[in-house]
Design an enzyme around this catalytic site. Structure first.
Site, short mmCIF file in Angstrom:
data_model
loop_
_atom_site.label_atom_id
_atom_site.label_comp_id
_atom_site.label_asym_id
_atom_site.label_seq_id
_atom_site.Cartn_x
_atom_site.Cartn_y
_atom_site.Cartn_z
N LEU A 128 -26.15 -33.18 -24.23
CA LEU A 128 -25.21 -34.05 -23.51
C LEU A 128 -23.82 -33.77 -24.05
CD1 LEU A 128 -27.38 -37.29 -23.68
CD2 LEU A 128 -27.42 -35.48 -21.97
N ASN A 129 -22.99 -33.15 -23.23
CA ASN A 129 -21.71 -32.61 -23.70
C ASN A 129 -20.53 -33.17 -22.89
OD1 ASN A 129 -20.28 -30.73 -25.45
ND2 ASN A 129 -19.89 -29.51 -23.62
N GLY A 130 -20.64 -34.43 -22.49
CA GLY A 130 -19.58 -35.00 -21.67
C GLY A 130 -18.53 -35.76 -22.45
N LYS A 165 -15.60 -33.08 -27.60
CA LYS A 165 -15.79 -33.29 -29.03
C LYS A 165 -16.58 -32.14 -29.65
CE LYS A 165 -17.40 -37.34 -30.41
NZ LYS A 165 -18.39 -38.36 -30.84
N GLN A 183 -22.28 -33.53 -14.75
CA GLN A 183 -22.63 -34.87 -14.31
C GLN A 183 -21.61 -35.35 -13.29
OE1 GLN A 183 -21.28 -36.61 -18.56
NE2 GLN A 183 -22.28 -38.13 -17.29
N HIS A 219 -24.60 -41.34 -19.74
CA HIS A 219 -25.60 -40.28 -19.93
C HIS A 219 -26.80 -40.43 -19.01
CE1 HIS A 219 -24.03 -39.51 -24.29
NE2 HIS A 219 -23.37 -38.81 -23.39
N ASN A 227 -27.57 -35.70 -27.88
CA ASN A 227 -26.12 -35.63 -27.84
C ASN A 227 -25.63 -34.37 -28.55
OD1 ASN A 227 -26.14 -38.11 -26.63
ND2 ASN A 227 -25.50 -39.25 -28.44
N ASP A 279 -23.07 -34.04 -30.25
CA ASP A 279 -22.48 -34.34 -31.56
C ASP A 279 -23.52 -34.74 -32.59
OD1 ASP A 279 -23.17 -36.92 -30.87
OD2 ASP A 279 -21.14 -37.73 -30.90
N LYS A 305 -19.54 -39.99 -34.82
CA LYS A 305 -18.84 -40.92 -33.94
C LYS A 305 -17.44 -41.23 -34.44
CE LYS A 305 -22.46 -41.15 -31.39
NZ LYS A 305 -22.48 -40.31 -30.16
#
Length: 459
Positions: free
Chosen positions: A77-79, A91, A156, A185, A213, A215, A362
């Site tokens: 998940l790279n949004g 990020k 997405q 997500h 994720n 990150d 985060k």
């Protein structure tokens, strides 16, 4: 409320090229928002989930691992833009170790897994409209990641931010891109379906997906979990970890009393009066890592039964149209969570994993720890904690929250934290080279900028 708000919003989505299914899903949540629903899940409506499989107690043969990995696709998940750290791009492009970004390390993990298992494990990024171009440009440095004509990413959907007072789509001429937001997500399931990727992956012989994720560098490919999941026959398996006092704000699974379905509850879905139960690590002993596994065929069937609209619980996020400008209009962002899909399936199987699979970044507090010598980066591109317990880092947000300020305060890199249990920095301190922290260290706010000289041992 404006009777035309939904029409104006969906017209805007249609003009932006969003598919009919994405518009239908948005309308589904808009109706809930208009009805005044908040998406809150009271404590007295759920029971804690206590029955989980401990992966440490599961035996999976090397052959089972290879066979399962051969039918698995990794989705990152790279949004995220890293706006909480003052960033305006993905990020995942942030340097983490030795000049390597999150994406570089993820590429290394995939490459190592392919070499060690003999399986051509595919990698897919779920990008947002604001992260795609930069991320694909960064992946150009890893041309070997592309696999058999599969794309490296899918995007997405996007939807309008809605003004709190009218539910009309927000206008922000200073930066029109800020009028839009990704729908959380949880959009992954709709995006896989609307892009045709879900059917394509199944047609190519893939059966399982592992998502996490970008990150969270702890969520490397894992043959043992893949083999267990394939053998379990479960349609869906969220990874959970044991909660500690440091994890009190992490989402958790619950079982809804009304129908017995397993659900996910995040902080944004918890009434304020129930936060004492949400943060109780004894009542809810496991937290949801946002690493999960799902059966692609089971997902396709579940979506087909719902006409493509998952109907996941609403998350109503109240923000400013320009996140950096608190004077800009307040808006709602309609979202749903990735892990909320647990309630679509009859027999989900939560799996307890080691804490090493949960290393999210985060805040700059998290980043400093990963950049320090408390972690080693192995030849397999996995980050491993060197001391028995990680140092607890707390940096003054007034001086360290934004990544540019953070980097300026550590021009020679992170201090040594291998023998530190806690590092609390209050006020404006710039660290020199070769600084070592040991034990419980606190630097107080002196009211003026200070420097920790080169070679200082903070004890």
């Amino acid at each position: 409320m404006s009777a035309d708000g939904l029409r104006h919003a969906t017209d805007r989505m249609r003009a932006a090229g969003m598919p009919d299914l994405a518009i239908e899903v948005f309308a589904h949540y808009y109706a809930q928002l208009e009805e005044g629903r908040t998406g809150l899940i009271p404590e007295d409506s759920i029971e804690p989930v206590l029955d989980v499989t401990d992966i440490a107690e599961v035996e999976v043969s090397p052959q089972q691992q290879r066979e399962a990995l051969a039918r698995t696709v990794m989705i990152k998940l790279n949004g995220g833009l890293g706006t909480s750290m003052g960033m305006d791009r993905a990020k995942s492009l942030l340097p983490v170790r030795d000049g390597l970004s999150f994406l570089d390390i993820i590429a290394g993990q995939i490459r190592h897994t392919r070499a060690s298992s003999g399986v051509d494990l595919p990698l897919l990024l779920m990008d947002s409209f604001r992260t795609r171009d930069d991320s694909l440009a960064a992946l150009a440095a890893h041309p070997d990641l592309a696999y058999e004509g599969l794309p490296l990413d899918f995007v997405q959907h996007r939807e309008p931010k809605l003004l709190v007072d009218s539910l009309e789509p927000a206008d922000w001429p200073a930066d029109p891109s800020l009028e839009w937001c990704p729908p959380g997500h949880g959009d992954i399931y709709v995006a896989l379906l609307s892009t045709g990727l879900l059917d394509e992956l199944i047609a190519r012989g893939y059966r399982y997906a592992n998502t996490s994720n970008a990150d969270n560098l702890g969520a490397a490919p894992d043959g043992r979990i893949a083999g267990w999941f394939a053998a379990s026959g479960a349609p869906y398996a969220p990874e959970v970890c044991r909660r500690t006092p440091a994890d009190r704000k992490g989402g958790h699974l619950g079982r809804r009393k009304a129908d017995g379905r397993m659900i996910l509850r995040d902080t944004a879905q918890t009434p304020e009066d129930d936060m004492r139960w949400f943060t109780d690590e004894h009542r809810h002993p496991y937290f949801h890592t946002n690493n999960l596994w799902f059966d692609l065929v089971a997902l396709r069937d579940a979506l087909a039964a719902r006409g493509g609209v998952p109907g996941l619980p609403l998350i109503r996020n109240r923000k400013h149209v320009d996140p950096t400008d608190p004077s800009s209009p307040e808006v709602y962002q309609i979202e749903c969570a990735l892990g909320a899909a647990v309630e679509l399936f009859d027999d989900p199987a939560p799996v307890l994993v080691e804490r090493a699979r949960f290393l999210p970044v985060k805040t700059t507090d998290d980043l400093l720890l990963l950049r320090s010598d408390a972690y080693d980066l192995g030849a397999d591109y996995r980050l491993r904690l060197v001391p028995e317990q990680a140092c607890l880092v707390r940096l003054d947000p007034a001086h360290y929250r934004r990544i540019a300020d953070f980097d300026a305060h550590f021009p020679a890199g992170a201090p040594s934290l291998r023998t530190a249990t806690r590092l609390t920095v209050e006020g404006d301190w710039t660290f020199g080279a070769g600084v070592v922290a040991t034990g419980d260290v606190r630097l107080p706010d002196t009211g003026e900028p200070r420097t920790v000289p080169d070679g200082t041992v903070l004890a």
